[in-house]
Design a protein around this motif. Structure first.
Motif: not given
Length: 146
Positions: A45-50, A53-56
């Motif tokens: 999620v970090l690589q695709n959205y930031g 968003q990854a933390c959420l």
């Protein structure tokens, strides 16, 4: 005979210890597996959205796990309360049926005749007090402690 009993107890304790250690190893392996899966999901999620968003997403996943665990806890607690209520009801009905048994009443009368009423009254008084204390303790222990 006693030696066989001791050997049996030793064998069962040893097998229980081995099973417990295997279950502990499996639990640790499961925890590590879940940790790596969470890390992989976070990186994806970090690589695709930031990062936000990854933390959420990580927080949402753990929130869902928490809700499931809390729901299972509530269901288990209700089940245990129902089981305790059924056991208390069964104990009360068993006591009532035991006191209505004519053979038990006849035995009590025979014991009363054999011992004598003057000697039996103090014994019955002490027994009544003990029964009252035991009943009040069981009622207090049935209430949930929170």
């Amino acid at each position: 005979m006693l030696q066989r009993l001791i050997d049996s107890l030793r064998d069962s304790a040893g097998s229980a210890l081995r099973l417990t250690s295997l279950a502990g190893a499996a639990a640790i392996a499961l925890f590590i597996t879940i940790a790596f899966l969470c890390a992989a999901a976070f990186v994806f999620v970090l690589q695709n959205y930031g990062p936000v968003q990854a933390c959420l997403v990580g927080a949402a996943i753990f929130f869902l796990v928490t809700l499931v665990a809390a729901g299972l806890y509530v269901l288990r607690k209700r089940k245990m309360q129902r089981r305790a209520e059924r056991a208390a009801k069964a104990a009360k009905s068993a006591t009532a049926s035991m006191l209505a048994d004519p053979a038990l009443i006849a035995t009590g009368l025979q014991i009363g005749r054999a011992i004598g009423v003057k000697r039996l009254l103090p014994i019955l008084a002490v027994g009544g007090i003990a029964l009252g204390l035991m009943a009040s303790r069981s009622v207090a222990s049935d209430e949930p402690a929170e």
